[in-house]
Scaffold this motif. Structure first.
Motif, PDB file in Angstrom:
ATOM      1  N   LYS A   1       0.830  -1.193   0.000  1.00  0.00           N
ATOM      2  CA  LYS A   1       0.000   0.000   0.000  1.00  0.00           C
ATOM      3  C   LYS A   1       0.873   1.255   0.000  1.00  0.00           C
ATOM      4  O   LYS A   1       1.797   1.387   0.785  1.00  0.00           O
ATOM      5  CB  LYS A   1      -0.917   0.005   1.213  1.00  0.00           C
ATOM      6  CG  LYS A   1      -1.915   1.127   1.211  1.00  0.00           C
ATOM      7  CD  LYS A   1      -2.865   1.018   2.393  1.00  0.00           C
ATOM      8  CE  LYS A   1      -3.882   2.116   2.348  1.00  0.00           C
ATOM      9  NZ  LYS A   1      -4.841   2.022   3.444  1.00  0.00           N
ATOM     10  N   GLY A   2       0.578   2.158  -0.935  1.00  0.00           N
ATOM     11  CA  GLY A   2       1.313   3.417  -1.031  1.00  0.00           C
ATOM     12  C   GLY A   2       2.561   3.333  -1.886  1.00  0.00           C
ATOM     13  O   GLY A   2       3.216   4.338  -2.117  1.00  0.00           O
ATOM     14  N   MET A   3       2.916   2.152  -2.380  1.00  0.00           N
ATOM     15  CA  MET A   3       4.119   2.008  -3.193  1.00  0.00           C
ATOM     16  C   MET A   3       3.868   2.428  -4.646  1.00  0.00           C
ATOM     17  O   MET A   3       4.805   2.796  -5.341  1.00  0.00           O
ATOM     18  CB  MET A   3       4.621   0.565  -3.149  1.00  0.00           C
ATOM     19  CG  MET A   3       5.138   0.139  -1.785  1.00  0.00           C
ATOM     20  SD  MET A   3       5.694  -1.568  -1.750  1.00  0.00           S
ATOM     21  CE  MET A   3       7.104  -1.523  -2.829  1.00  0.00           C
ATOM     22  N   PHE A   4       2.615   2.366  -5.088  1.00  0.00           N
ATOM     23  CA  PHE A   4       2.280   2.682  -6.465  1.00  0.00           C
ATOM     24  C   PHE A   4       1.206   3.758  -6.489  1.00  0.00           C
ATOM     25  O   PHE A   4       0.271   3.729  -5.708  1.00  0.00           O
ATOM     26  CB  PHE A   4       1.756   1.439  -7.201  1.00  0.00           C
ATOM     27  CG  PHE A   4       2.712   0.297  -7.166  1.00  0.00           C
ATOM     28  CD1 PHE A   4       3.779   0.241  -8.042  1.00  0.00           C
ATOM     29  CD2 PHE A   4       2.575  -0.715  -6.231  1.00  0.00           C
ATOM     30  CE1 PHE A   4       4.681  -0.794  -8.005  1.00  0.00           C
ATOM     31  CE2 PHE A   4       3.461  -1.770  -6.187  1.00  0.00           C
ATOM     32  CZ  PHE A   4       4.522  -1.803  -7.076  1.00  0.00           C
ATOM     33  N   ILE A   5       1.368   4.679  -7.416  1.00  0.00           N
ATOM     34  CA  ILE A   5       0.396   5.759  -7.563  1.00  0.00           C
ATOM     35  C   ILE A   5      -0.164   5.694  -8.979  1.00  0.00           C
ATOM     36  O   ILE A   5       0.590   5.649  -9.953  1.00  0.00           O
ATOM     37  CB  ILE A   5       1.042   7.139  -7.317  1.00  0.00           C
ATOM     38  CG1 ILE A   5       1.594   7.186  -5.884  1.00  0.00           C
ATOM     39  CG2 ILE A   5       0.054   8.248  -7.559  1.00  0.00           C
ATOM     40  CD1 ILE A   5       2.405   8.429  -5.592  1.00  0.00           C
ATOM     41  N   ILE A   6      -1.498   5.665  -9.091  1.00  0.00           N
ATOM     42  CA  ILE A   6      -2.157   5.655 -10.389  1.00  0.00           C
ATOM     43  C   ILE A   6      -2.631   7.072 -10.666  1.00  0.00           C
ATOM     44  O   ILE A   6      -3.314   7.694  -9.845  1.00  0.00           O
ATOM     45  CB  ILE A   6      -3.343   4.671 -10.391  1.00  0.00           C
ATOM     46  CG1 ILE A   6      -2.825   3.253 -10.152  1.00  0.00           C
ATOM     47  CG2 ILE A   6      -4.118   4.764 -11.687  1.00  0.00           C
ATOM     48  CD1 ILE A   6      -3.907   2.208 -10.034  1.00  0.00           C
ATOM     49  N   GLY A   7      -2.255   7.579 -11.815  1.00  0.00           N
ATOM     50  CA  GLY A   7      -2.618   8.942 -12.190  1.00  0.00           C
ATOM     51  C   GLY A   7      -4.117   9.109 -12.370  1.00  0.00           C
ATOM     52  O   GLY A   7      -4.838   8.147 -12.640  1.00  0.00           O
ATOM     53  N   PRO A   8      -4.613  10.364 -12.258  1.00  0.00           N
ATOM     54  CA  PRO A   8      -6.052  10.606 -12.383  1.00  0.00           C
ATOM     55  C   PRO A   8      -6.579  10.325 -13.800  1.00  0.00           C
ATOM     56  O   PRO A   8      -7.757  10.084 -13.987  1.00  0.00           O
ATOM     57  CB  PRO A   8      -6.208  12.082 -12.016  1.00  0.00           C
ATOM     58  CG  PRO A   8      -4.860  12.671 -12.145  1.00  0.00           C
ATOM     59  CD  PRO A   8      -3.872  11.560 -11.951  1.00  0.00           C
TER      60      PRO A   8
END
Length: 70
Positions: free
Chosen positions: A50-57
């Motif tokens: 959790k929090g390791m990957f960010i998906i763009g809007p």
């Protein structure tokens, strides 16, 4: 190796060496327990990333490369 052959070899040793064998067996048992714990620690737990990957809007938006096909 069979247990009987191990027993025969062990019984032929002097008492002092038998104690060393017992110490070595205890060491091997402890080592096996530590190795098992290390393997258990390698198993990922649910939510550990959790929090390791960010998906763009704009993740769901169509890609510009495929505009010719739409």
């Amino acid at each position: 190796m069979e247990n009987l052959s191990l027993y025969n070899k062990l019984s032929s040793l002097p008492d002092q060496m038998k104690l060393e064998v017992v110490d070595f067996i205890d060491f091997l048992i402890t080592k096996a327990k530590k190795d098992k714990k290390a393997v258990d620690k390698l198993q990922p737990k649910f939510g550990s990333g959790k929090g390791m990957f960010i998906i763009g809007p704009d993740f769901d938006e169509p890609l510009e490369d495929f505009k010719d096909y739409m």
